[in-house]
Design an enzyme around this catalytic site. Structure first.
Site, PDB file in Angstrom:
ATOM      1  N   SER A 141       0.859  -1.192   0.000  1.00 22.70           N
ATOM      2  CA  SER A 141       0.000   0.000   0.000  1.00 22.70           C
ATOM      3  C   SER A 141       0.890   1.235   0.000  1.00 22.70           C
ATOM      4  CB  SER A 141      -0.849  -0.016   1.283  1.00 22.70           C
ATOM      5  OG  SER A 141      -1.435   1.248   1.495  1.00 22.70           O
ATOM      6  N   TYR A 155      -1.020  -1.354  10.541  1.00 27.50           N
ATOM      7  CA  TYR A 155      -1.237  -1.694   9.122  1.00 27.50           C
ATOM      8  C   TYR A 155      -0.098  -1.108   8.282  1.00 27.50           C
ATOM      9  CZ  TYR A 155      -3.469  -1.452   4.477  1.00 27.50           C
ATOM     10  OH  TYR A 155      -3.751  -1.554   3.137  1.00 27.50           O
TER      11      TYR A 155
HETATM   12  P1  NAD Z   1     -11.176  -6.425   1.592  1.00 25.98           P
HETATM   13  O1  NAD Z   1     -11.353  -6.355   3.063  1.00 25.98           O
HETATM   14  O2  NAD Z   1     -12.318  -6.184   0.702  1.00 25.98           O
HETATM   15  O3  NAD Z   1     -10.494  -7.812   1.225  1.00 25.98           O
HETATM   16  C1  NAD Z   1      -9.512  -8.411   2.010  1.00 25.98           C
HETATM   17  C2  NAD Z   1      -9.663  -9.888   1.869  1.00 25.98           C
HETATM   18  O4  NAD Z   1      -8.710 -10.550   2.717  1.00 25.98           O
HETATM   19  C3  NAD Z   1     -11.051 -10.373   2.325  1.00 25.98           C
HETATM   20  O5  NAD Z   1     -11.558 -11.283   1.384  1.00 25.98           O
HETATM   21  C4  NAD Z   1     -10.764 -11.064   3.656  1.00 25.98           C
HETATM   22  O6  NAD Z   1     -11.661 -12.104   3.963  1.00 25.98           O
HETATM   23  C5  NAD Z   1      -9.365 -11.594   3.388  1.00 25.98           C
HETATM   24  N1  NAD Z   1      -8.694 -11.943   4.638  1.00 25.98           N
HETATM   25  C6  NAD Z   1      -8.557 -11.189   5.745  1.00 25.98           C
HETATM   26  N2  NAD Z   1      -7.920 -11.891   6.698  1.00 25.98           N
HETATM   27  C7  NAD Z   1      -7.658 -13.125   6.171  1.00 25.98           C
HETATM   28  C8  NAD Z   1      -7.035 -14.288   6.678  1.00 25.98           C
HETATM   29  N3  NAD Z   1      -6.561 -14.338   7.922  1.00 25.98           N
HETATM   30  N4  NAD Z   1      -6.932 -15.360   5.860  1.00 25.98           N
HETATM   31  C9  NAD Z   1      -7.423 -15.330   4.600  1.00 25.98           C
HETATM   32  N5  NAD Z   1      -8.027 -14.237   4.069  1.00 25.98           N
HETATM   33  C10 NAD Z   1      -8.142 -13.161   4.858  1.00 25.98           C
HETATM   34  O7  NAD Z   1      -9.995  -5.420   1.275  1.00 25.98           O
HETATM   35  P2  NAD Z   1      -9.448  -4.860  -0.112  1.00 25.98           P
HETATM   36  O8  NAD Z   1      -9.630  -3.409  -0.071  1.00 25.98           O
HETATM   37  O9  NAD Z   1      -9.940  -5.643  -1.249  1.00 25.98           O
HETATM   38  O10 NAD Z   1      -7.879  -5.126   0.112  1.00 25.98           O
HETATM   39  C11 NAD Z   1      -7.165  -6.174  -0.510  1.00 25.98           C
HETATM   40  C12 NAD Z   1      -5.684  -5.918  -0.274  1.00 25.98           C
HETATM   41  O11 NAD Z   1      -5.331  -4.654  -0.835  1.00 25.98           O
HETATM   42  C13 NAD Z   1      -5.311  -5.851   1.200  1.00 25.98           C
HETATM   43  O12 NAD Z   1      -4.042  -6.418   1.398  1.00 25.98           O
HETATM   44  C14 NAD Z   1      -5.264  -4.359   1.470  1.00 25.98           C
HETATM   45  O13 NAD Z   1      -4.430  -4.030   2.540  1.00 25.98           O
HETATM   46  C15 NAD Z   1      -4.713  -3.849   0.158  1.00 25.98           C
HETATM   47  N6  NAD Z   1      -4.976  -2.442  -0.115  1.00 25.98           N
HETATM   48  C16 NAD Z   1      -6.258  -1.981  -0.194  1.00 25.98           C
HETATM   49  C17 NAD Z   1      -6.462  -0.624  -0.453  1.00 25.98           C
HETATM   50  C18 NAD Z   1      -7.851  -0.041  -0.557  1.00 25.98           C
HETATM   51  O14 NAD Z   1      -7.987   1.190  -0.516  1.00 25.98           O
HETATM   52  N7  NAD Z   1      -8.895  -0.863  -0.690  1.00 25.98           N
HETATM   53  C19 NAD Z   1      -5.376   0.226  -0.610  1.00 25.98           C
HETATM   54  C20 NAD Z   1      -4.087  -0.283  -0.536  1.00 25.98           C
HETATM   55  C21 NAD Z   1      -3.899  -1.626  -0.286  1.00 25.98           C
END
Ligand code: NAD
Length: 246
Positions: A141, A155
């Site tokens: 991120s 985080y």
């Molecule tokens: P989200 O919460 O929609 O998806 C995260 C997924 O990870 C979910 O399906 C959840 O069930 C799964 N998860 C969580 N803990 C878990 C575990 N212990 N075992 C297996 N699966 C697990 O979030 P998102 O926004 O789609 O984010 C996806 C990735 O992108 C993450 O790593 C997040 O940090 C990163 N990210 C997101 C953003 C944003 O703005 N959405 C920005 C930068 C980085």
């Protein structure tokens, strides 16, 4: 483009992970959809991927538990005989005031985001190295680079750790596995936009050069390029995708 390839996307029942699974499937990649708790959503993603005529497998595994990771990789090898592509996408963020942030919060975030990424890579790489072929993309991120939010400092630390891990894994798995990281800015997943004030979103969008937050599909397109053979000489990189920010 990905005929006969097998990709595991952790945490792909929703959000960015689901978009990546669908993007890869649309390019004829067979996909393994990993989920932790929401089988209904995983089944929906599976149905959408199957429309592209690819093979799919759903596996429940908590990536903070080593035995569940080992079982997941074994299940993939039993089913497909190999694993070509790994997207370490699963992650959590616990937003709390600094004063209320606990050791438990911190350890849980590191355990899933950072240690989980390490462990899945460790067990998946065994089979990639055996075939002398592999592509790994870790989702970090901009919070791991130069965006700071004390409410989720654990985080941010986990995402900075993923960048260091990416470089170490690229070195460790050389010359057979390309390991890169993708660093999104704010992406409009359901989780991110739930209960967020529209005025706040507008204010944040003003700070982005493109004046809007990103979509999961835009992140998925970059990831699918990085794990394709078109990106064969891209290795050990962290690619920012945030619409342009300071
Ligand atoms: P989200 O919460 O929609 O998806 C995260 C997924 O990870 C979910 O399906 C959840 O069930 C799964 N998860 C969580 N803990 C878990 C575990 N212990 N075992 C297996 N699966 C697990 O979030 P998102 O926004 O789609 O984010 C996806 C990735 O992108 C993450 O790593 C997040 O940090 C990163 N990210 C997101 C953003 C944003 O703005 N959405 C920005 C930068 C980085």
């Amino acid at each position: 483009m990905f005929e006969n390839k097998i990709a595991l996307i952790t945490g792909s029942s929703k959000g960015i992970g689901a978009a990546i699974a669908k993007e890869l499937a649309s390019k004829k990649c067979n996909v393994v959809i990993n989920y932790n708790s929401d089988l209904t959503s995983a089944l929906k993603v599976q149905e959408q991927c199957q429309k592209y005529g690819v093979q799919t497998l759903i596996i429940k595994a908590d990536i903070s538990k080593e035995d569940e990771i080992i079982n997941m990789i074994e299940q993939i090898i039993t089913t497909f005989g190999k694993l070509d592509i790994l997207i370490n996408n699963a992650g959590i963020a616990i937003d709390t005031l600094f004063e209320e942030k606990t050791k438990d919060n911190f350890m849980k975030t590191l355990d899933i985001n950072l240690v989980g990424t390490f462990l899945v890579s460790k067990y998946a790489s065994v089979y990639m190295l055996k075939n002398k072929y592999g592509k790994i993309v870790n989702i970090t991120s901009t919070n791991g680079i130069n965006k700071y939010f004390p409410m989720c400092l654990d985080y941010d630390a986990s995402k900075a750790g993923i960048i260091s891990l990416t470089h170490n894994l690229a070195l460790q798995f050389a010359p057979y596995i390309n390991v890169n990281a993708v660093a999104p800015g704010w992406v409009g997943t359901e989780n991110e936009l739930n209960n967020v004030d529209q005025e706040y979103i507008k204010l944040e969008e003003e700070k982005i050069f493109l004046r809007r937050i990103g979509t999961p599909e835009e992140i998925a397109k970059l990831v699918s390029f990085l794990v394709s053979d078109d990106a064969s000489y891209i290795n050990n990189e962290v690619i920012r995708i945030d619409g342009g920010t300071y």
